[in-house]
Motif scaffolding. Structure first.
Motif, PDB file in Angstrom:
ATOM      1  N   ASN A 503      -7.471  -0.930  -8.458  1.00  0.00           N
ATOM      2  CA  ASN A 503      -8.843  -0.868  -8.949  1.00  0.00           C
ATOM      3  C   ASN A 503      -9.864  -0.844  -7.822  1.00  0.00           C
ATOM      4  N   GLY A 504      -9.470  -0.482  -6.639  1.00  0.00           N
ATOM      5  CA  GLY A 504     -10.375  -0.400  -5.498  1.00  0.00           C
ATOM      6  C   GLY A 504      -9.590  -0.121  -4.245  1.00  0.00           C
ATOM      7  N   ASP A 505     -10.268  -0.017  -3.114  1.00  0.00           N
ATOM      8  CA  ASP A 505      -9.575   0.208  -1.858  1.00  0.00           C
ATOM      9  C   ASP A 505      -8.540  -0.889  -1.642  1.00  0.00           C
ATOM     10  N   LEU A 506      -7.326  -0.499  -1.315  1.00  0.00           N
ATOM     11  CA  LEU A 506      -6.234  -1.445  -1.169  1.00  0.00           C
ATOM     12  C   LEU A 506      -6.174  -1.992   0.254  1.00  0.00           C
ATOM     13  N   ASN A 545      -8.718   5.286  -3.326  1.00  0.00           N
ATOM     14  CA  ASN A 545      -8.586   6.504  -2.540  1.00  0.00           C
ATOM     15  C   ASN A 545      -8.455   6.186  -1.053  1.00  0.00           C
ATOM     16  N   LYS A 546      -8.314   4.899  -0.756  1.00  0.00           N
ATOM     17  CA  LYS A 546      -8.084   4.469   0.618  1.00  0.00           C
ATOM     18  C   LYS A 546      -7.130   3.280   0.571  1.00  0.00           C
ATOM     19  N   ALA A 547      -6.171   3.268   1.459  1.00  0.00           N
ATOM     20  CA  ALA A 547      -5.207   2.176   1.468  1.00  0.00           C
ATOM     21  C   ALA A 547      -4.935   1.759   2.908  1.00  0.00           C
ATOM     22  N   TYR A 548      -4.990   0.450   3.155  1.00  0.00           N
ATOM     23  CA  TYR A 548      -4.771  -0.094   4.488  1.00  0.00           C
ATOM     24  C   TYR A 548      -3.670  -1.149   4.420  1.00  0.00           C
ATOM     25  N   ALA A 549      -2.691  -1.033   5.285  1.00  0.00           N
ATOM     26  CA  ALA A 549      -1.612  -2.015   5.353  1.00  0.00           C
ATOM     27  C   ALA A 549      -1.502  -2.516   6.780  1.00  0.00           C
ATOM     28  N   GLY A 550      -1.453  -3.838   6.945  1.00  0.00           N
ATOM     29  CA  GLY A 550      -1.331  -4.433   8.282  1.00  0.00           C
ATOM     30  C   GLY A 550      -0.285  -5.528   8.297  1.00  0.00           C
ATOM     31  N   GLY A 551       0.378  -5.689   9.410  1.00  0.00           N
ATOM     32  CA  GLY A 551       1.385  -6.733   9.505  1.00  0.00           C
ATOM     33  C   GLY A 551       0.811  -8.118   9.285  1.00  0.00           C
ATOM     34  N   VAL A 552      -0.380  -8.376   9.795  1.00  0.00           N
ATOM     35  CA  VAL A 552      -1.019  -9.682   9.643  1.00  0.00           C
ATOM     36  C   VAL A 552      -2.138  -9.615   8.606  1.00  0.00           C
ATOM     37  N   VAL A 553      -3.069  -8.670   8.751  1.00  0.00           N
ATOM     38  CA  VAL A 553      -4.221  -8.539   7.854  1.00  0.00           C
ATOM     39  C   VAL A 553      -4.343  -7.084   7.426  1.00  0.00           C
ATOM     40  N   GLY A 579      -8.014  14.584  -5.375  1.00  0.00           N
ATOM     41  CA  GLY A 579      -8.923  13.710  -4.652  1.00  0.00           C
ATOM     42  C   GLY A 579      -8.705  13.707  -3.151  1.00  0.00           C
ATOM     43  N   ASP A 580      -9.635  13.067  -2.468  1.00  0.00           N
ATOM     44  CA  ASP A 580      -9.601  12.937  -1.009  1.00  0.00           C
ATOM     45  C   ASP A 580      -9.068  11.555  -0.685  1.00  0.00           C
ATOM     46  N   PHE A 581      -7.809  11.443  -0.324  1.00  0.00           N
ATOM     47  CA  PHE A 581      -7.173  10.158  -0.098  1.00  0.00           C
ATOM     48  C   PHE A 581      -6.732  10.053   1.351  1.00  0.00           C
ATOM     49  N   TYR A 582      -6.667   8.835   1.868  1.00  0.00           N
ATOM     50  CA  TYR A 582      -6.022   8.663   3.164  1.00  0.00           C
ATOM     51  C   TYR A 582      -5.485   7.247   3.268  1.00  0.00           C
ATOM     52  N   THR A 583      -4.529   7.082   4.162  1.00  0.00           N
ATOM     53  CA  THR A 583      -3.868   5.797   4.338  1.00  0.00           C
ATOM     54  C   THR A 583      -3.809   5.454   5.814  1.00  0.00           C
ATOM     55  N   CYS A 584      -3.886   4.153   6.108  1.00  0.00           N
ATOM     56  CA  CYS A 584      -3.812   3.674   7.487  1.00  0.00           C
ATOM     57  C   CYS A 584      -2.868   2.478   7.550  1.00  0.00           C
ATOM     58  N   ASP A 751     -11.928  14.368   8.899  1.00  0.00           N
ATOM     59  CA  ASP A 751     -12.767  13.175   8.816  1.00  0.00           C
ATOM     60  C   ASP A 751     -12.724  12.600   7.411  1.00  0.00           C
ATOM     61  N   PRO A 752     -12.404  11.326   7.274  1.00  0.00           N
ATOM     62  CA  PRO A 752     -12.258  10.739   5.933  1.00  0.00           C
ATOM     63  C   PRO A 752     -13.557  10.392   5.251  1.00  0.00           C
TER      64      PRO A 752
END
Length: 825
Positions: A503-506, A545-553, A579-584, A751-752
């Protein structure tokens, strides 16, 4: 003979390497047999005098007395602005002498200013005999700063002041002269006899002389303290006041007000203008809290002076908040409290309780006040109900495989203290699907103005197909409110997984999903996997439409420091259609993005040892960074994103990769608009990949090197030392991943677009300046290297191999099998 010779040579090699690594740094043996550098032992006067003078004895160090020390025979030079921990360990420092200080700027006390903690210390045969021009005198400390603590200390001796010129407020105390805002003086006993004569212009209570058994003037909390010393201050001219516990409240600024609770005065108190058993004066539009205090001393005041068993005078002040205070019947006026005979007072349960707790504390047994102890799974389920309370685990807890309902929600976040106390909560699951209904999920869903510390999570799976802030320890550490996650660990059998529309940026993290404040000294061993984060919801609305995964945060503003990631971070291929999606994906943080009221995002002193994979398809925007997946932001300040002294050892897989940063953010017409960052001392492995996935020209201070050279650097050693010193668990022994010899050339994604946002200085009319808080200096003392070989961990309560301390690391070099307990004492 051959075996014996080999052993001797091996031991000589061990000692040689240890000596080379540590030099003159004091090294002590921990109780579990491991070697540590966290505590510097002080066993004689010569070493005591080195604190703050010798580089190996820093003012922010962690000290412990190992013997009684006599410092008599010469004038004592106070230890400087101390910001560390000084544990007297129940030992005694005797013979502190001051007879030569002559002016108002003279510093008198064992310490000049304490901005950290002094505890478990006895001081005897104190001799302070000075002219009254010396402004402030304290036995343990000249002054204690904002937020500082003096705990379980006992003093005895004499303070004699003659012809005190009270023109700028003179203060003398049996523990300290002045205590700053939010300070704590607890479980202290003064047996110091104080005698002073004052000489100053009359009529200004602000510039009077104040004398007290514990603290002459202050803010903060004084609790479970006892004064046994007789106190006498006589004004030849001017005004002089004396209190058995405190002299007066602070008369300037804001901050916490003086609170005196559960204290006893047994000394005789004499003063010309005002004398009281507990607090002499409450002054200048201030109030105080006075609860459950007892005066058993005789109170004598000069002709026309003010007197009270509890409080003598109030100078333009609000009536103190008070209850349960008692003084001697037939003595001076009651002040604030009730009167009773001495025998009646001593028979009261509250009086006995104060003395018992004080004596236990002086023996090293402090009973924590207001802390709710959690020892069982049932306790964890039923006792954690007040989101502003303080909780402490007293045992490891197995939840038995239950579906756990986290404490705190995003709308009703946890605002208290949850102290894991080095214990583990294990064997549970969290399923944050649409029926869960919360925007954050973790062992504690959300924290605001609260602290979660010293907690380990094991054998747990946290799965989300709905919530957008998901972490192994905390889902969301909310922005705009103070909050802290410190010293927490997730075990290698913990899984943090996203597998559906959101329901929002992950933001997905091994420790914290999204952080708006500080995450420090944490270690993640959990796997962090974003399986289908960009999949469309069944109703046709796309989720994130944006997803961020980090080992700590997963995503951060504020500060992430001294954290290590050992868990693989993986973002799976996108399976949606529109849609315009990207992941980091980042080894430490998925994305840093300062916005709103937090203008700076900093990742400092962090290490990634694990593989970071972003498997999104080639035509989609994606990035993988060894430290940070992406830097971003809604302003173009270079200082808004700071990356300092970080190390990446992890392999990277993505279309755009960078050892430190995967993707730098939006660039318009070649000019940096967003995602700028400053960098210093960041290091990655040679030939693994570019240091930044794109726009590397806007960075400075980034380099790559071999793994061996990286681990030999002082910055790396300092990070490992800081982690080892602050974690209640030994550092993990997970090996660094294999490094590919020839990385593929990264491509630059489109460019995202822009991501939407997300000591007190006294003021008393210029007549006084208090000692400021002092920042603790950094230390680059030699420390142990991170281990490079995996050793199997045994069940809870057993031991595991560890190379986080140098002796064990050296033995590992020699092929010896060494184990240490996995939980630090």
């Amino acid at each position: 003979m051959k075996k014996r010779s080999t052993f001797v040579i091996s031991m000589m090699l061990i000692l040689s390497i240890v000596g080379t690594l540590f030099g003159a740094i004091p090294v002590v043996a921990a109780e579990d047999g491991a070697t540590a550098t966290a505590v510097i032992e002080i066993g004689n006067a010569a070493d005591l005098k080195k604190i703050g003078v010798d580089a190996n004895y820093p003012l922010n160090g962690n000290y412990k007395l190992t013997a009684d020390i006599d410092i008599s025979g010469s004038e004592w030079t106070p230890i400087g602005d101390f910001a560390g921990t000084f544990d007297g360990n129940g030992k005694t420092i005797s013979g502190m002498t001051f007879t030569q200080a002559t002016d108002a700027g003279s510093v008198v006390g064992l310490f000049k200013v304490v901005n950290g903690t002094v505890k478990n210390l006895k001081m005897t045969n104190v001799n302070i005999t000075l002219p009254g021009s010396v402004k402030d005198v304290g036995v343990v400390a000249h002054q204690i700063g904002n937020g500082a603590t003096i705990s379980a200390c006992e003093t005895s001796g004499t303070i004699t002041m003659t012809s005190a010129a009270c023109g700028a407020r003179m203060r003398w105390g049996g523990i300290t002269s002045y205590a700053g805002s939010d300070s704590v003086i607890e479980y202290c006993k003064s047996n110091v006899t104080i005698t002073a004569t004052a000489n100053a212009a009359a009529g200004n209570y602000k510039n009077a002389c104040y004398v007290a058994g514990i603290v002459a003037q202050g803010l903060g909390s004084v609790k479970y303290c006892v004064n046994n010393g007789d106190i006498s201050v006589t004004a030849e001219s001017g005004e002089a006041y004396a209190g058995g516990i405190a002299g007066t409240t602070v008369t300037w600024g804001g901050g916490t007000l003086l609170k005196v609770e559960n204290c006893i005065n047994n000394g005789d108190i004499t003063a010309t203008n005002g004398a009281a058993g507990i607090v002499a004066c409450v002054s200048k539009d201030k109030t105080a809290t006075l609860n459950n205090n007892f005066n058993l001393g005789a109170i004598t005041v000069g002709n026309g002076g003010k007197v009270g068993q509890i409080v003598a005078c109030q100078n333009n002040a609000t009536e103190p908040t008070a209850s349960g205070n008692f003084g001697l019947e037939g003595g001076a006026a009651a002040g604030i409290g009730e009167l009773a005979a001495e025998a009646t007072l001593k028979a009261k349960a509250e009086y006995t309780d104060i003395n018992t707790k004080l004596e236990n504390a002086l023996k090293g047994e402090i009973e924590e006040e207001g802390v709710i102890e959690i020892a069982t799974a049932e306790d964890l389920k039923t006792k954690v109900t007040d989101m502003s309370a303080e909780y402490k685990l007293t045992a490891d807890i197995d939840l038995g495989g239950v579906a756990w309902t986290p404490n705190g929600t995003y709308d009703d976040p946890f605002a208290g203290v949850f102290d894991g106390n080095g214990h583990t909560v294990s064997n549970f699951t969290i399923t944050a699907d649409e029926t869960y209904g919360q925007t954050s999920a973790g062992f504690i869903s959300a924290v605001s103005k609260g602290t979660v510390k010293n907690l380990r999570i094991a054998n747990a799976t946290i799965t989300t197909s709905y919530s957008c802030n998901v972490g192994g320890i905390v889902g969301a550490l909310k922005q705009n409110d103070a909050g802290l996650v410190s010293g927490c660990v997730t075990a290698s059998d913990v899984k943090v997984i996203a597998n559906g529309a959101h329901n929002g940026d992950l933001k997905l993290g091994g420790i914290v999903g999204w952080s708006g404040h500080t995450v420090e000294y944490c270690e993640n061993n959990a796997t962090v996997t974003n399986e289908q984060s960009l999949k469309f919801a069944s109703d046709g609305n796309h989720g994130s439409n944006k997803a961020y995964a980090g080992g700590v945060v997963g995503g951060a503003v504020g500060l992430v420091k001294n954290c290590v990631n050992n868990g693989a971070v993986t973002v799976a291929d996108y399976t949606g259609k529109y849609g315009d999606f990207y992941t980091c994906a980042g080894g430490v943080v998925g994305e840093i993005n300062p916005w709103g009221t937090v203008l700076t995002a900093t990742v400092e002193g962090c290490i990634n040892n694990a593989t970071v994979k972003n498997l999104s398809a080639a035509e989609l925007d994606c990035a993988a960074g060894g430290i940070v997946g992406q830097t971003y932001g809604s302003n173009n300040l270079l200082e808004a994103r700071i990356l300092k002294n970080n190390y990446n050892f992890g392999a990277l897989e993505c279309m755009t990769v960078g050892q430190i940063v995967g993707y730098r953010g939006l660039v318009v017409l070649g000019n940096p608009q967003y995602g700028l960052f400053s960098s210093e001392g960041n290091v990655g492995i040679t030939n693994l990949a570019a240091m930044v996935g794109n726009a590397a020209t806007f960075t400075t201070g980034i380099s790559n090197d071999t793994a061996d050279n990286m681990k030999a650097q002082e910055n790396y050693k300092a990070i490992v030392k800081a982690l080892d010193d602050n974690l209640m668990f030994e550092l993990s022994t997970m090996p660094a991943p294999a490094v590919p010899s020839e990385p593929s050339t990264p491509s630059t994604p489109s460019d995202p677009g822009t991501t939407p946002g997300g000591n007190e200085t006294p003021d008393d009319g210029g007549d006084e300046t208090e000692a400021p808080e002092t920042d603790a200096p950094e230390t680059n003392a030699p420390v142990t290297e991170a281990p490079t070989t995996q050793a199997p961990a045994e069940e809870e309560g057993g031991c595991k191999s560890s190379a986080s301390v140098v002796a064990i690391a050296v033995l590992s070099i020699l092929g010896a099998a060494v184990t240490v307990c996995k939980k630090k004492n």
